[in-house]
Motif scaffolding. Structure first.
Motif, mmCIF file in Angstrom:
data_model
loop_
_atom_site.group_PDB
_atom_site.id
_atom_site.type_symbol
_atom_site.label_atom_id
_atom_site.label_comp_id
_atom_site.label_asym_id
_atom_site.label_seq_id
_atom_site.Cartn_x
_atom_site.Cartn_y
_atom_site.Cartn_z
ATOM 1 N N SER A 197 15.921 -11.156 -54.059
ATOM 2 C CA SER A 197 16.632 -11.136 -55.335
ATOM 3 C C SER A 197 15.671 -11.375 -56.482
ATOM 4 O O SER A 197 16.031 -11.204 -57.649
ATOM 5 C CB SER A 197 17.740 -12.193 -55.346
ATOM 6 N N THR A 198 14.454 -11.776 -56.162
ATOM 7 C CA THR A 198 13.410 -11.835 -57.185
ATOM 8 C C THR A 198 13.304 -10.463 -57.842
ATOM 9 O O THR A 198 13.365 -10.333 -59.068
ATOM 10 C CB THR A 198 12.064 -12.228 -56.518
ATOM 11 N N ASP B 84 23.342 -13.343 -60.967
ATOM 12 C CA ASP B 84 22.418 -13.752 -59.914
ATOM 13 C C ASP B 84 23.273 -14.388 -58.818
ATOM 14 O O ASP B 84 23.706 -15.533 -58.927
ATOM 15 C CB ASP B 84 21.414 -14.766 -60.484
ATOM 16 N N HIS C 66 22.547 -16.743 -53.842
ATOM 17 C CA HIS C 66 23.036 -17.678 -52.809
ATOM 18 C C HIS C 66 24.480 -17.382 -52.384
ATOM 19 O O HIS C 66 25.097 -18.219 -51.723
ATOM 20 C CB HIS C 66 22.916 -19.115 -53.319
ATOM 21 N N SER D 37 20.912 -12.158 -52.107
ATOM 22 C CA SER D 37 19.879 -12.349 -51.074
ATOM 23 C C SER D 37 20.591 -12.360 -49.719
ATOM 24 O O SER D 37 20.952 -13.434 -49.212
ATOM 25 C CB SER D 37 19.134 -13.658 -51.293
ATOM 26 N N HIS E 235 19.373 -12.048 -47.017
ATOM 27 C CA HIS E 235 18.576 -12.836 -46.068
ATOM 28 C C HIS E 235 18.890 -14.330 -46.144
ATOM 29 O O HIS E 235 18.668 -15.060 -45.189
ATOM 30 C CB HIS E 235 17.073 -12.603 -46.312
HETATM 31 C C1 LIG Z 1 19.120 -18.760 -58.109
HETATM 32 C C2 LIG Z 1 18.089 -17.892 -57.435
HETATM 33 N N1 LIG Z 1 17.938 -16.630 -57.837
HETATM 34 C C3 LIG Z 1 17.035 -15.803 -57.270
HETATM 35 C C4 LIG Z 1 16.224 -16.241 -56.250
HETATM 36 C C5 LIG Z 1 15.228 -15.310 -55.645
HETATM 37 O O1 LIG Z 1 15.710 -14.844 -54.423
HETATM 38 P P1 LIG Z 1 14.776 -14.250 -53.280
HETATM 39 O O2 LIG Z 1 14.204 -15.415 -52.540
HETATM 40 O O3 LIG Z 1 15.710 -13.419 -52.452
HETATM 41 O O4 LIG Z 1 13.729 -13.430 -53.940
HETATM 42 C C6 LIG Z 1 16.346 -17.569 -55.786
HETATM 43 C C7 LIG Z 1 15.494 -18.059 -54.698
HETATM 44 O O5 LIG Z 1 15.657 -19.074 -54.131
HETATM 45 C C8 LIG Z 1 17.287 -18.414 -56.409
HETATM 46 O O6 LIG Z 1 17.425 -19.695 -56.027
#
Ligand SMILES: Cc1ncc(COP(=O)(O)O)c(C=O)c1O
Length: 490
Positions: free
Chosen positions: A93-94, A198, A201, A226, A228
């Motif tokens: 999700s990054t 976002d 989670h 995410s 995963h």
């Molecule tokens: C609130 C939030 N958004 C986005 C992310 C990024 O997700 P990913 O680890 O799938 O890249 C995280 C990662 O922990 C997160 O806590």
């Protein structure tokens, strides 16, 4: 509602299995040529990982312009989640957050967002050139957990910023708190704002009636999940969901291709295809089991001196959340001689238990579609043992300390990122524009981001946490030195 029979298909997995069965002679990448080398990697994973690692061969489609089995698998995912279309992400999700920012916002567009956002969101501001309007969430004094933003706070921010192009919502928070998503989305749309969510989670929200509302159900325009994290696919694999055309598909595809490797891992893509089918047919039951296990763990942990487990009641009644994801269990440390950080290490080193996260006075346990009753017994026994060694009724915790707001933004995050670099001592940074984000855990709110000006209060705040030996994310080890914009340079 989607066609359940159609959801039995796994088009990408099927094409993958067919390709592997054909024992093709390869002259393409990856260069290990399906494991025709022997490395130390084999000692841990056996040769099967190499043998199955392929990169977009004929018949397995192209993630940049999918027209075959990747497209079919993405379409099935979109239907299962009530989205118009879906993009598979192989950088978490990054990349989902970055793509949302780049496709919905252009330079100088305003976006309203909570201050406790993930660092990928600050990077999204840098890449898009957008201007942030932050809402500062309240912090729960007992646990230091950052609360959700209420409908009234969103309404106020939207009313005060009629020129904002989008709002960006975190739902759920890392700790499982959720907001009144449907009402916020409706109000934002009424005022012509794009809604980005976002949902890193909250992948499992789409597959159980016990869970709070999902972003697509609430009518949001885009969301990143995410899979995963809580949906059972392999690490890094996530999805981007899109509904409606407030964000043009042209920009979604363009931003996706700007940020996505041209050599995606087939194993990751296949795991998304498999996870979607698993969640559609087993999610409801497995998520119900996870909620029951979390409740059982709460009941037992609450009886152990030194620990208070918090779930929906606490988050809704004490922290003002709209609702809560009951697969999560947030455990407060109460009168233990060790902090959450120390407990995190102890659990792994002595009891071989890996927990999701710990902060000074709290830690987080995740119950997922993969949890078992034995897991509950293991953690409860470990906490009983820890309690017998470290509980001390006489302990009084010092008052927590927080910065009341955030510094003034002098230039946009993107301009600060591209400005000339000067590294200076933290104590000399007052009045200078930051080129970096400095984030402290807990509570996981950036103290400063690129473009904001260092003040005496910011420096005091960082020094306070340096003394506490908290976790500080910054460009330079320990934040004793900081990156600022060199305003003397042309
Ligand atoms: C609130 C939030 N958004 C986005 C992310 C990024 O997700 P990913 O680890 O799938 O890249 C995280 C990662 O922990 C997160 O806590």
């Amino acid at each position: 509602m989607f066609d359940r029979d159609e959801q039995k298909k796994t088009p990408y997995l099927k094409a993958y299995a067919k390709y592997l069965k054909e024992h093709t002679t390869v002259f393409d990448v990856p260069g290990h040529h399906q494991g025709h080398i022997k490395t130390d990697f084999d000692k841990i994973f056996t040769h099967i990982v190499y043998q199955n690692d392929v990169n977009c061969p004929r018949g397995m489609d192209n993630i940049a312009h999918p027209t075959g089995v990747i497209k079919e698998a993405q379409d099935l995912f979109a239907k299962a989640c009530g989205a118009d279309y879906c993009k598979f992400l192989i950088n978490g999700s990054t990349s989902g957050n970055l793509i949302m920012f780049l496709s919905a916002l252009q330079a100088n567009d305003k976006v309203i967002l909570p201050r406790n956002c993930h660092k990928s969101v600050i990077n999204g501001l840098i890449l898009s050139g957008a201007v942030p309007i932050f809402i500062m969430p309240e912090i729960d004094k007992r646990t230091e957990i950052v609360n959700q933003i209420s409908f009234d706070e969103w309404k106020k921010a939207i009313d005060e910023n009629p020129d904002a192009k989008a709002i960006f919502i975190i739902n759920p928070t890392y700790f499982g708190a959720t907001c009144d998503l449907k009402r916020i989305v409706e109000y934002a749309h009424l005022h012509d704002k794009i809604v980005l969510v976002d949902e890193a989670h909250g992948s499992h929200f789409y597959f159980s009636n016990l869970m709070p509302s999902s972003a697509m159900e609430a009518g949001a325009d885009m969301s990143t999940l995410s899979i995963h994290k809580t949906g059972g696919s392999l690490t890094q694999s996530s999805v981007l969901l899109v509904k409606g055309d407030r964000v043009p598909k042209y920009y979604v595809n363009k931003s996706f291709n700007l940020l996505t490797t041209t050599s995606p891992s087939s194993i990751l893509i296949a795991s998304l295809d498999a996870a979607r089918k698993y969640l559609v047919f087993n999610g409801e039951e497995k998520i119900k089991e996870a909620v029951e296990l979390a409740k059982l763990a709460k009941e037992q942990i609450d009886k152990i001196p030194g620990f208070i487990a918090h779930s929906k009641d606490y988050f809704v009644n004490e922290c003002g959340s709209f609702s809560y994801d009951e697969t999560k269990l947030c455990v407060e440390i109460d009168k233990l001689k060790i902090t959450g950080f120390e407990l995190y290490k102890l659990l792994k080193d002595k009891y071989r238990i890996q927990i999701e996260l710990a902060e000074t006075y709290v830690f987080l346990l995740l119950f997922t579609i993969g949890s078992t009753k034995e897991d509950v017994d293991v953690i409860v026994n470990a906490l009983k043992d820890i309690s017998s060694k470290y509980y001390d009724e006489s302990i009084v915790y010092e008052n927590h300390h927080y910065m009341s707001g955030f510094p003034e933004m002098k230039i946009r995050p993107r301009n600060a990122y591209h400005g000339p670099l000067k590294v200076c001592k933290l104590k000399d940074a007052i009045g200078k524009i930051s080129k970096e984000m400095i984030m402290i855990y807990p509570p996981g709110i950036p103290v400063i981001i690129p473009g904001e000006v260092f003040t005496k209060e910011v420096i005091q705040e960082i020094n306070y946490y340096l003394k506490k030996k908290a976790t500080i994310l910054s460009d330079w080890d320990g934040a004793n030195e900081v990156s600022v914009v060199d305003e003397d340079e042309d």
